[in-house]
Structures are given as structure tokens and as C-alpha cells.
Design a protein around this motif. Structure first.
Motif, PDB file in Angstrom:
ATOM      1  N   ARG A 140      -7.161  52.443 -15.160  1.00 57.20           N
ATOM      2  CA  ARG A 140      -6.414  51.222 -15.488  1.00 57.20           C
ATOM      3  C   ARG A 140      -6.720  50.092 -14.496  1.00 57.20           C
ATOM      4  O   ARG A 140      -6.719  48.925 -14.837  1.00 57.20           O
ATOM      5  CB  ARG A 140      -4.918  51.478 -15.601  1.00 57.20           C
ATOM      6  CG  ARG A 140      -4.287  52.080 -14.368  1.00 57.20           C
ATOM      7  CD  ARG A 140      -2.777  51.944 -14.445  1.00 57.20           C
ATOM      8  NE  ARG A 140      -2.172  52.699 -15.550  1.00 57.20           N
ATOM      9  CZ  ARG A 140      -1.073  52.311 -16.192  1.00 57.20           C
ATOM     10  NH1 ARG A 140      -0.481  51.172 -15.872  1.00 57.20           N
ATOM     11  NH2 ARG A 140      -0.553  53.047 -17.132  1.00 57.20           N
ATOM     12  N   GLY A 185       0.157  48.953 -19.953  1.00 59.81           N
ATOM     13  CA  GLY A 185       0.106  50.143 -20.803  1.00 59.81           C
ATOM     14  C   GLY A 185      -1.328  50.645 -20.902  1.00 59.81           C
ATOM     15  O   GLY A 185      -2.261  49.846 -20.973  1.00 59.81           O
ATOM     16  N   ARG A 194      -2.931  53.890 -22.951  1.00 58.47           N
ATOM     17  CA  ARG A 194      -2.565  55.050 -23.762  1.00 58.47           C
ATOM     18  C   ARG A 194      -3.793  55.599 -24.471  1.00 58.47           C
ATOM     19  O   ARG A 194      -4.483  54.877 -25.186  1.00 58.47           O
ATOM     20  CB  ARG A 194      -1.530  54.588 -24.804  1.00 58.47           C
ATOM     21  CG  ARG A 194      -0.656  55.670 -25.357  1.00 58.47           C
ATOM     22  CD  ARG A 194       0.516  55.107 -26.160  1.00 58.47           C
ATOM     23  NE  ARG A 194       0.095  54.356 -27.331  1.00 58.47           N
ATOM     24  CZ  ARG A 194       0.186  53.029 -27.487  1.00 58.47           C
ATOM     25  NH1 ARG A 194       0.696  52.276 -26.536  1.00 58.47           N
ATOM     26  NH2 ARG A 194      -0.228  52.442 -28.594  1.00 58.47           N
ATOM     27  N   GLU A 195      -4.056  56.871 -24.233  1.00 56.52           N
ATOM     28  CA  GLU A 195      -5.178  57.488 -24.935  1.00 56.52           C
ATOM     29  C   GLU A 195      -4.717  57.999 -26.287  1.00 56.52           C
ATOM     30  O   GLU A 195      -3.670  58.628 -26.380  1.00 56.52           O
ATOM     31  CB  GLU A 195      -5.751  58.634 -24.106  1.00 56.52           C
ATOM     32  CG  GLU A 195      -6.507  58.146 -22.891  1.00 56.52           C
ATOM     33  CD  GLU A 195      -7.010  59.279 -22.014  1.00 56.52           C
ATOM     34  OE1 GLU A 195      -7.601  60.216 -22.556  1.00 56.52           O
ATOM     35  OE2 GLU A 195      -6.792  59.202 -20.793  1.00 56.52           O
ATOM     36  N   GLU A 196      -5.487  57.693 -27.314  1.00 55.73           N
ATOM     37  CA  GLU A 196      -5.176  58.222 -28.642  1.00 55.73           C
ATOM     38  C   GLU A 196      -6.389  58.980 -29.159  1.00 55.73           C
ATOM     39  O   GLU A 196      -7.188  58.446 -29.924  1.00 55.73           O
ATOM     40  CB  GLU A 196      -4.789  57.075 -29.582  1.00 55.73           C
ATOM     41  CG  GLU A 196      -3.551  56.346 -29.097  1.00 55.73           C
ATOM     42  CD  GLU A 196      -2.875  55.548 -30.204  1.00 55.73           C
ATOM     43  OE1 GLU A 196      -3.372  55.561 -31.348  1.00 55.73           O
ATOM     44  OE2 GLU A 196      -1.863  54.911 -29.903  1.00 55.73           O
ATOM     45  N   VAL A 211      -8.596  54.124 -26.929  1.00 55.76           N
ATOM     46  CA  VAL A 211      -7.656  53.889 -25.836  1.00 55.76           C
ATOM     47  C   VAL A 211      -6.987  52.543 -26.087  1.00 55.76           C
ATOM     48  O   VAL A 211      -7.667  51.554 -26.378  1.00 55.76           O
ATOM     49  CB  VAL A 211      -8.370  53.878 -24.466  1.00 55.76           C
ATOM     50  CG1 VAL A 211      -7.429  53.409 -23.367  1.00 55.76           C
ATOM     51  CG2 VAL A 211      -8.900  55.265 -24.124  1.00 55.76           C
TER      52      VAL A 211
END
Ligand code: GDP
Ligand code: MG
Length: 301
Positions: free
Chosen positions: A193, A222, A224-226, A232
Motif C-alpha cells: 500500500r 483501502g 483489498r484483494e479480490e 486489487v
């Protein structure tokens, strides 16, 4: 060395220092082989220390890119100088970069004199040799080599990579026997990040003018890994000091912000190796550069 591969492993910490804009971040990226540090034509792009790691079969080099050594006018500047001097402690080697075009050798020399005085081994690298005539290089190298505290002088071009392999061999020669401090495939000690924030800040630096870059901070709020979507999702805030600056960063019909976002996203995707959805917001935080509290919140202390 023998066929059982018992050659001792060498590792150590190398500080990269020099005045703003001499090419420290460019060199760090080249030594690591990947873009991890923000680079721009405007000075002071690098605010925090960034470690870059490069590992071969025989050695692990851990490079520390430091903010420039220069006059400390604001809280932020003082912080940057402190970080630069701090980085000289406990390193095995100091690389001092200077612009080979510079005619102010005495001013440059302050940096490596300070390093030598701190007891460090010092390699001085006149950088940007792609921009100077060979004939001017030799007298410069001799003048530098005559100074006390200088262990070696290696002219390089961080941009083209000229002579950087020679530099790496010399560096390895100065590293003591040591452990693998980082996994062999690590590129940096920084969380992803932070790298993302650096890329965004770099685009603000490159695409905006005047006082805007120096009034900007980026916070990644924020990350966030998806994995299911192979994506991401990053939410980041660009902090500025005044409403007028906010307007400039957003641009007419949001065009500037869009461009910052598009270009930063490309870099982040290359670094992470996955698709990135980047959401940028611009926020006004009055006089953040002067406020220690705000700086702490942004991770600068
Ligand atoms: P830093 O402030 O010391 O980290 O400097 P940067 O790495 O951000 O580089 C400042 C500017 O100098 C950027 O525009 C770089 O592209 C440029 N630069 C860095 N190294 C070289 C080089 O070897 N040759 C040339 N021509 N430009 C370079
Ligand atoms: Mg830099």
C-alpha cells in the motif's frame, strides 16, 4: 567456491544519498530491477526511506533510498534531513550520488565528507554521464578521488544503466559475510500500500506544477484483494492544503484526476502483477506539512 556451492554468502546495507534530483530513486529502481521508488524531475519526490532488495546466488544487497540532504525549512524538510543522516548509521557502505554536470563540487562534497566522517566506506558516483562529454569526466573523477573519505569513484548513468554492473561488483566486494535478511524474491521492505501511495504521489509530481507537488500527500485508505475477480481494489486520498489546489488536482471536468489515476494504476498493476481498480479522492487538510500530528497520521514520524 567449490562444487558443493559452499561459497560464503555476503549481505549488507547500502545507503544511497545525495542532493535532491541527482537520481537516487532512478538508481534504486535500476539496482533492484523494478520500479519501487517514485522518480520525477522535481526535487524531493522521496519522502520516506525505501529499502530496495536485490539478491543473487552470492549476495543480498539492501539499498536504502533516502530523502535529499538540504536546507530544513519546514517540519517536513527537517524530517527528511534527519532521515538522511540516520541512514548513515549501521550501513556497510554509502553510495553518494552527484550530478556529473554539476560545477559545485564543494557543495556536493559536503555530503560525502559527512558520510566519511560518520566512519562509512564511501563510493562516489557521478551520475547522468549520458549527459556529459567524456573529456570533462576524467578531471572530475580525479578531483573527487583526491578527497579524503572517498573509497572509490564510479561514474554511472542510472537512466541508461551504463557502468551500473561495475558498480554492483564493487558493492558486493564491500559486503561482509551475512545472512539472507529478506526472502530471495523480495524487492522491498515496504508494504504494497505504501508503494501504491508513492506511485500516485509521483504522478501528482509529474503532472502538476508549482507549489502543488510540495503540498500533497497521499494516503491509501483501502487496499483489498479480490482474488475471485483477479483484482486489487485501492482507495486513496490525495491531501492538499487549499481548496484552490484541490481544484487544480481535479482539473477541468475531472480530467487531471483521471489522468493521475490512469497513469498511477498502470504502475501499480505492473508492480503487483494484477489488475487494479483505483479510486482516488482529493481532500483539503490545511497546512498539513507544518503539522506534526498530521504527519504522524500519514506515517512520517
Ligand atoms: P532523486 O531526487 O535523487 O531521487 O532523483 P530521481 O531519481 O527522482 O531523478 C531526478 C531526475 O533525474 C529524473 O527526471 C530522472 O529521470 C533524471 N535522471 C536520473 N538519473 C539520470 C541519468 O543517469 N541520466 C539522465 N539524463 N537523467 C537521469
Ligand atoms: Mg528520490
Amino acid at each position: 567456491m567449490n562444487e558443493n556451492n559452499e561459497a560464503p554468502f555476503h549481505s549488507g546495507f547500502i545507503s544511497i544519498i545525495g542532493r535532491p534530483n541527482v537520481g537516487k530513486s532512478t538508481l534504486l529502481n535500476r539496482l533492484v530491477g523494478e520500479k519501487i521508488a517514485a522518480v520525477s524531475r522535481k526535487p524531493q519526490t522521496t519522502r520516506n526511506r525505501i529499502m530496495g532488495v536485490s539478491t543473487t546466488a552470492h549476495a543480498q544487497r539492501i539499498y536504502v533510498d533516502t530523502p535529499g540532504l538540504h536546507g530544513a525549512h519546514t517540519e517536513l524538510n527537517r524530517y527528511m534531513v534527519r532521515q538522511a543522516l540516520e541512514s548513515l548509521k549501521d550501513v556497510d557502505l554509502v553510495l553518494v550520488l552527484l550530478d556529473a554536470r554539476s560545477r559545485e563540487l564543494e557543495r556536493e562534497a559536503m555530503v560525502w565528507d559527512a558520510s566519511g566522517a560518520a566512519g562509512a566506506r564511501v563510493i562516489v558516483c557521478p551520475n547522468k554521464v549520458d549527459r556529459v562529454a567524456r573529456v570533462t569526466l576524467l578531471p572530475l573523477i580525479e578531483a573527487i578521488a583526491r578527497r579524503t573519505g572517498v573509497t572509490e569513484v564510479v561514474p554511472i548513468s542510472a537512466l541508461t544503466g551504463e557502468n551500473v554492473d561495475t558498480l554492483e561488483k564493487l558493492i558486493d566486494g564491500h559486503l561482509p559475510e551475512g545472512p539472507h535478511y529478506f526472502p530471495d524474491d523480495a524487492l522491498t521492505d515496504q508494504p504494497e500500500r505504501f508503494i501504491a501511495a508513492e506511485f500516485i504521489r509521483e504522478k501528482v509530481f509529474i503532472l502538476t506544477n508549482q507549489e502543488i507537488p510540495y503540498s500533497t500527500a497521499v494516503v491509501v485508505e483501502g487496499f483489498r484483494e479480490e482474488p475471485n475477480r483477479g483484482l486489487v481494489v485501492i482507495d486513496a486520498g490525495i491531501l492538499v492544503e487549499r481548496d484552490s489546489q484541490k481544484g487544480i488536482i481535479i482539473g477541468r471536468q475531472g480530467r487531471m484526476l483521471k489522468r493521475i489515476g490512469t497513469e498511477a494504476r498502470r504502475d501499480i498493476e505492473r508492480f503487483l502483477g494484477v489488475r487494479v481498480f483505483l479510486e482516488l479522492r482529493v481532500r483539503v487538510e490545511k497546512n498539513w506539512t507544518e503539522r506534526a500530528a498530521a504527519m504522524r497520521k500519514l506515517g512520517y514520524s
